[in-house]
Design an enzyme around this catalytic site. Structure first.
Site, PDB file in Angstrom:
ATOM      1  N   ASN A  89       0.863  -1.179   0.000  1.00 24.27           N
ATOM      2  CA  ASN A  89       0.000   0.000   0.000  1.00 24.27           C
ATOM      3  C   ASN A  89       0.904   1.235   0.000  1.00 24.27           C
ATOM      4  OD1 ASN A  89       0.694   0.627   2.728  1.00 24.27           O
ATOM      5  ND2 ASN A  89      -0.988  -0.616   3.529  1.00 24.27           N
TER       6      ASN A  89
ATOM      7  N   ASN B 123      -4.680  -8.000   9.673  1.00 22.00           N
ATOM      8  CA  ASN B 123      -3.506  -7.587   8.903  1.00 22.00           C
ATOM      9  C   ASN B 123      -3.140  -6.136   9.208  1.00 22.00           C
ATOM     10  OD1 ASN B 123      -4.393  -5.507   6.689  1.00 22.00           O
ATOM     11  ND2 ASN B 123      -6.063  -6.970   6.951  1.00 22.00           N
TER      12      ASN B 123
ATOM     13  N   LYS C 133      -0.700   1.091  32.507  1.00 22.99           N
ATOM     14  CA  LYS C 133      -1.009   2.526  32.566  1.00 22.99           C
ATOM     15  C   LYS C 133      -1.913   2.932  31.413  1.00 22.99           C
ATOM     16  CE  LYS C 133       2.972   4.801  34.653  1.00 22.99           C
ATOM     17  NZ  LYS C 133       4.093   5.698  34.306  1.00 22.99           N
TER      18      LYS C 133
ATOM     19  N   TYR D 299      -4.259  -3.365  -4.544  1.00 19.62           N
ATOM     20  CA  TYR D 299      -2.922  -3.023  -4.044  1.00 19.62           C
ATOM     21  C   TYR D 299      -1.965  -2.773  -5.200  1.00 19.62           C
ATOM     22  CZ  TYR D 299      -4.046  -4.171   0.788  1.00 19.62           C
ATOM     23  OH  TYR D 299      -4.575  -4.159   2.056  1.00 19.62           O
TER      24      TYR D 299
ATOM     25  N   LYS E 272     -12.620  -1.607  -3.254  1.00 22.09           N
ATOM     26  CA  LYS E 272     -11.678  -0.601  -2.750  1.00 22.09           C
ATOM     27  C   LYS E 272     -10.300  -0.817  -3.339  1.00 22.09           C
ATOM     28  CE  LYS E 272     -10.023  -0.289   1.729  1.00 22.09           C
ATOM     29  NZ  LYS E 272     -10.307  -0.232   3.161  1.00 22.09           N
ATOM     30  N   MET E 273      -9.629   0.292  -3.642  1.00 20.37           N
ATOM     31  CA  MET E 273      -8.253   0.204  -4.161  1.00 20.37           C
ATOM     32  C   MET E 273      -7.348   1.181  -3.406  1.00 20.37           C
ATOM     33  SD  MET E 273      -8.660   2.296  -7.744  1.00 20.37           S
ATOM     34  CE  MET E 273      -6.930   2.653  -8.013  1.00 20.37           C
ATOM     35  N   LYS E 274      -6.054   0.913  -3.497  1.00 19.52           N
ATOM     36  CA  LYS E 274      -5.060   1.754  -2.836  1.00 19.52           C
ATOM     37  C   LYS E 274      -4.714   2.956  -3.699  1.00 19.52           C
ATOM     38  CE  LYS E 274      -4.867  -0.903   0.660  1.00 19.52           C
ATOM     39  NZ  LYS E 274      -5.407  -0.417   1.944  1.00 19.52           N
TER      40      LYS E 274
ATOM     41  N   ASP F 279      -8.079   4.294  -0.733  1.00 21.22           N
ATOM     42  CA  ASP F 279      -7.432   4.244   0.586  1.00 21.22           C
ATOM     43  C   ASP F 279      -5.975   4.679   0.471  1.00 21.22           C
ATOM     44  OD1 ASP F 279      -6.500   3.648   3.093  1.00 21.22           O
ATOM     45  OD2 ASP F 279      -7.003   1.518   3.034  1.00 21.22           O
ATOM     46  N   ALA F 280      -5.629   5.786   1.141  1.00 24.72           N
ATOM     47  CA  ALA F 280      -4.262   6.325   1.085  1.00 24.72           C
ATOM     48  C   ALA F 280      -3.390   5.837   2.246  1.00 24.72           C
ATOM     49  CB  ALA F 280      -4.312   7.847   1.081  1.00 24.72           C
TER      50      ALA F 280
ATOM     51  N   GLU G  12     -10.318   7.330   1.992  1.00 29.28           N
ATOM     52  CA  GLU G  12      -9.930   6.750   3.296  1.00 29.28           C
ATOM     53  C   GLU G  12      -8.531   7.145   3.741  1.00 29.28           C
ATOM     54  OE1 GLU G  12     -10.644   2.521   3.530  1.00 29.28           O
ATOM     55  OE2 GLU G  12      -8.973   2.201   4.916  1.00 29.28           O
TER      56      GLU G  12
ATOM     57  N   GLU H 153      -8.975   3.015  11.292  1.00 30.59           N
ATOM     58  CA  GLU H 153      -8.434   1.661  11.475  1.00 30.59           C
ATOM     59  C   GLU H 153      -7.168   1.665  12.324  1.00 30.59           C
ATOM     60  OE1 GLU H 153      -7.518   0.945   7.147  1.00 30.59           O
ATOM     61  OE2 GLU H 153      -5.597   0.311   7.959  1.00 30.59           O
TER      62      GLU H 153
ATOM     63  N   ASP I 209     -11.205  -1.158  14.378  1.00 30.64           N
ATOM     64  CA  ASP I 209     -11.165  -2.621  14.206  1.00 30.64           C
ATOM     65  C   ASP I 209     -10.892  -3.230  15.576  1.00 30.64           C
ATOM     66  OD1 ASP I 209     -10.384  -5.249  13.767  1.00 30.64           O
ATOM     67  OD2 ASP I 209      -8.957  -4.782  12.177  1.00 30.64           O
TER      68      ASP I 209
ATOM     69  N   HIS J   7     -12.443  -2.073   9.753  1.00 35.46           N
ATOM     70  CA  HIS J   7     -11.304  -2.605   8.999  1.00 35.46           C
ATOM     71  C   HIS J   7     -11.092  -4.071   9.388  1.00 35.46           C
ATOM     72  CE1 HIS J   7      -6.937  -3.618   9.303  1.00 35.46           C
ATOM     73  NE2 HIS J   7      -6.852  -3.027   8.129  1.00 35.46           N
TER      74      HIS J   7
ATOM     75  N   GLU K 171     -15.533  -4.920   6.219  1.00 38.15           N
ATOM     76  CA  GLU K 171     -14.588  -5.079   5.108  1.00 38.15           C
ATOM     77  C   GLU K 171     -14.434  -6.556   4.777  1.00 38.15           C
ATOM     78  OE1 GLU K 171     -10.718  -3.341   5.958  1.00 38.15           O
ATOM     79  OE2 GLU K 171     -10.250  -3.288   3.816  1.00 38.15           O
ATOM     80  N   SER K 172     -14.032  -6.867   3.532  1.00 42.84           N
ATOM     81  CA  SER K 172     -13.564  -8.222   3.256  1.00 42.84           C
ATOM     82  C   SER K 172     -12.464  -8.157   2.210  1.00 42.84           C
ATOM     83  CB  SER K 172     -14.711  -9.142   2.831  1.00 42.84           C
ATOM     84  OG  SER K 172     -14.945  -9.055   1.460  1.00 42.84           O
ATOM     85  N   TYR K 173     -11.550  -9.127   2.271  1.00 42.26           N
ATOM     86  CA  TYR K 173     -10.447  -9.197   1.303  1.00 42.26           C
ATOM     87  C   TYR K 173     -10.588 -10.522   0.567  1.00 42.26           C
ATOM     88  CZ  TYR K 173      -8.312  -6.055   4.836  1.00 42.26           C
ATOM     89  OH  TYR K 173      -8.055  -5.065   5.753  1.00 42.26           O
TER      90      TYR K 173
END
Ligand SMILES: O=C([O-])CC(=O)C(=O)O
Ligand SMILES: [Mg+2]
Length: 389
Positions: free
Chosen positions: A21, A55, A102, A156, A182-184, A213-214, A239, A265, A292, A322, A341-343
Site C-alpha cells: 500500500n 492484517n 497505565k 494493491y 476498494k483500491m489503494k 485508501d491512502a 480513506e 483503522e 477494528d 477494517h 470489510e472483506s479481502y
C-alpha cells in the site's frame, strides 16, 4: 459447574504477500493465532475460543506470552466469571488482562489484548450455545440482523500489476457479488493514481462503487491535492488521507472534500476514537468509522467506543470496521454496524466467511454457528484446531 481458563496458547503465523500500500509492503506480515482453552464441555467437546489479529499490525507473540496470557492463568478463576458463575465474563477477563497497565500509549498492546479478547468472546458464545451476533443483540436489547453489507478490499500495488490486471481484479469482485470495491492510492504519483482510478471506474461502470485508501500517507498539502482530484469522481469514500492521529489534517480536509471520507483503522482505543470525533470534524451524516476491535483491545473496548459515538450523536451504522474478520461480521449483525470489510483474495485463511456463504448484492447472511463461527470455515479451523490439540 464453574468454568475455568486452563490455557492460553499463541502461535505467530505468516500472512505474507508481495502486495504494497502507500505505506508498507506485506512481504513479512504475520498474525497471532490464539486459543483460549477452557474446561467447559459442550456437545461432548471441550470449549476452546479462538482469535487472531487483523492484517497491518504484526503478530504479538511476545506481549501475549510474556504479559497477557500469564495474567489470565494467574487470576483467581472465580474472578473471571459472570454473576451466574456458569460462564466467563469478558469484561472481567479484560480487566484482569489490563491490570497494572497505565493509560495512554495504545500501541501494540491493544493488538495483543484484542486478539485474546476475540478468543474469549468466541468461548463465551460457545458456552452459551449461541452465535456471537445473537448473544450480543440480546445483551444490548436489540434485534439481530444476520444480513450484513460487505465490500471487497484490494487494488494493491504489486510488481508487474498493470491497469488490465487491476481491472481484472475488480471485475472478479463484481462477479463474486460485491457492489463496492476498494483500491489503494498514494503509492504512485497522483497522475498515475488518477489513471488507475479511471481504469477501475470504467471497468465497474454502474455495477459498483469505488472507495480509495491512502493508508495515512499524505501531508496536508498532498491530501488536499488528492481531494481536489478525487472529488471529480463519484467515490464511495476517501480513506485515511493523513496520519491517523493528525485530527487537524482530517478536519481541514473536510473543507476540500464534501463527499464521504473514512478513517479510524489505526486508532486503538475509545479515547482515541473520542478525540477523532471531537477534533477531526468527521460528519455523522456521511463519513465512515473503521475502528477494528481486533487491533484495538477487542470487543469489550469496542462497546465503549460505540458508547462514545452514541454520546456524540453517531449511529453504529456509520461504522464499517477494517480487517475483514468474522468477529466484526458478528458485531455488525448483532449491534447494527453499517457492514464489514472483506479481502476476497488476501490474508487467507484468516479473512472471509464460513464455507458456503456467498455474497449477493453486496451482502452476506450469517449462518447460525455457535461462537464467532470459525468452525464453519474449514481451512481456518484446521489451523486453529492444530493449536489447541
Ligand atoms: O493495506 C492495509 O493496511 C489494509 C487497509 O488499510 C484496509 O484494509 O483498509
Ligand atoms: Mg485502510
Amino acid at each position: 459447574m464453574s468454568v475455568r481458563i486452563v490455557d492460553v496458547r499463541e502461535i505467530t503465523k505468516p500472512i505474507s504477500s508481495p502486495i504494497r500500500n502507500a505505506y508498507i509492503d506485506f512481504t513479512k506480515m504475520t498474525t497471532s493465532l490464539v486459543a483460549v482453552v477452557t474446561d467447559a464441555v459442550r456437545d461432548g467437546k471441550r470449549v476452546v475460543g479462538y482469535g487472531f489479529n487483523s492484517n497491518g499490525r504484526y503478530g504479538q507473540g511476545g506481549l501475549i506470552r510474556e504479559r497477557f496470557a500469564p495474567r489470565l492463568k494467574e487470576a483467581d478463576p472465580k474472578s473471571l466469571l459472570d454473576a451466574s458463575g456458569s460462564n466467563l465474563d469478558p469484561d472481567r477477563v479484560w480487566t484482569a488482562m489490563m491490570s497494572n497497565e497505565k493509560p495512554g500509549g495504545h500501541g501494540e498492546r491493544s493488538v495483543a489484548v484484542g486478539t485474546i479478547d476475540m478468543a474469549v468472546w468466541d468461548a463465551v458464545a460457545k458456552i452459551a450455545g449461541k452465535p456471537l451476533f445473537r448473544l450480543l443483540a440480546e445483551r444490548h436489547g436489540r434485534e439481530a440482523n444476520p444480513r450484513v453489507f460487505v465490500y471487497a478490499a484490494g487494488g494493491y500495488y504489486y510488481p508487474g500489476k498493470d491497469l488490465s490486471v487491476l481491472r481484472g481484479e475488480m471485475r472478479g469482485y463484481l462477479d463474486r457479488g460485491y457492489n463496492v470495491v476498494k483500491m489503494k492510492i498514494g503509492g504512485a504519483p497522483i497522475a498515475e493514481d488518477r489513471e488507475r482510478i479511471e481504469a477501475v471506474l470504467k471497468e465497474i461502470g454502474k455495477d459498483a462503487q469505488l472507495a480509495v485508501d491512502a493508508n495515512g500517507r499524505f501531508d496536508l498539502e498532498t491530501a488536499i491535492a488528492y481531494a481536489k482530484m478525487l472529488r471529480e469522481y463519484p467515490l464511495f469514500w476517501y480513506e485515511e488521507a493523513g496520519d491517523p492521529l493528525d485530527f487537524a489534517l482530517q478536519a481541514a480536509l473536510a473543507e476540500f472534500y464534501p463527499a464521504p471520507m473514512a478513517t479510524g483503522e489505526n486508532l486503538f482505543s475509545h479515547q482515541d476514537a473520542k478525540n477523532l470525533i471531537r477534533y477531526g470534524a468527521m460528519r455523522p451524516d456521511r463519513d465512515w468509522l473503521q475502528f477494528d476491535c481486533a487491533l484495538s483491545y477487542g470487543l469489550c473496548e469496542y462497546q465503549r467506543t460505540l458508547a462514545v459515538l452514541k454520546t456524540h450523536g453517531w449511529s453504529p451504522s456509520r461504522c464499517i470496521p477494517h480487517g475483514g474478520h468474522q468477529m466484526s461480521l458478528n458485531i455488525a449483525a448483532g449491534l447494527g454496524l453499517g457492514g464489514n470489510e472483506s479481502y476476497p483474495d488476501l490474508f487467507q485463511p484468516y479473512g472471509g466467511f464460513p464455507d458456503g456463504v456467498r455474497v449477493e448484492n453486496g451482502h452476506i447472511t450469517m449462518p447460525d454457528l455457535p461462537g464467532i463461527g470459525f468452525e464453519g470455515k474449514s481451512d481456518l479451523y484446521k489451523e486453529m484446531k492444530a493449536l489447541a490439540a
